[in-house]
Design a protein around this motif. Structure first.
Motif: not given
Length: 199
Positions: A31-46
């Motif tokens: 999983v891309s670093r940017s995607n993980i970062s967004l997930i960890e900030r609660g800004q993405s719905s994986p």
């Protein structure tokens, strides 16, 4: 707590506990670093597929990503009871399948998940060997599901139950015209290389 923020906190906690940087988790999970970062900030719905990749890389089950933070109940023993209103409910943004983590917060090697899977939908998990030996059983409550585990294929109807280990790719498919409902039971055991897949 919003479900995406709960996932965000758990991914962050598990990554920190494993001593992994964002780059290391990205490399291990695919999983891309940017995607993980967004997930960890609660800004993405994986999606379910992304959560499966992250959980495998972190050495836990997907169900573990929906658990409450251990720090939130550090002063008290986790409750052995989970009222239905307290059970985390999550919808996969890709397939629309709905999962409810049924298990109480109390420590247990068993996790229960109630799933409603939409008609015609399919999810393919690239599940691979994990640090722990995770066993899973799928018990059909209503409808029909087709499951492919590695090279083996099964069609499950209401009342059927299928056992497997989480060490091979798994495809879930609802071939029917109505939603299917099933219960997933997971048990995590110390890893024993000599064990073989039930399939």
């Amino acid at each position: 707590m919003d479900i995406n923020h709960r996932i965000a906190r758990r991914v962050r906690e598990l990554r920190d506990a494993a001593g992994l940087s964002l780059d290391a988790l990205a490399e291990r999970s695919g999983v891309s670093r940017s995607n993980i970062s967004l997930i960890e900030r609660g800004q993405s719905s994986p999606t379910a597929v992304v959560l499966d990749k992250l959980s495998a890389a972190l050495g836990v089950t997907v169900a573990s990503l929906f658990e409450a933070s251990p720090g939130l109940a550090a002063s008290a023993e986790p409750s052995p009871l989970a009222r239905v209103a307290e059970q985390p409910l999550w919808t996969d943004p890709a397939s629309g399948y709905v999962r409810r983590n049924v298990s109480p917060p109390a420590r247990s090697p068993i996790q229960l998940v109630d799933v409603i899977f939409p008609a015609g939908q399919r999810i393919a998990y690239e599940t691979s060997a994990r640090d722990n030996d995770v066993h899973q059983q799928v018990w059909m409550i209503d409808g029909t599901m087709e499951l492919t585990v590695g090279d083996a294929h099964w069609r499950l109807a209401a009342g059927d139950c299928l056992a497997m280990r989480l060490d091979a790719p798994i495809v879930f498919h609802n071939p029917g015209r109505s939603p299917a409902r099933y219960l997933v039971a997971l048990a995590t055991l110390p890893f024993l290389p000599s064990r073989r897949n039930y399939s």
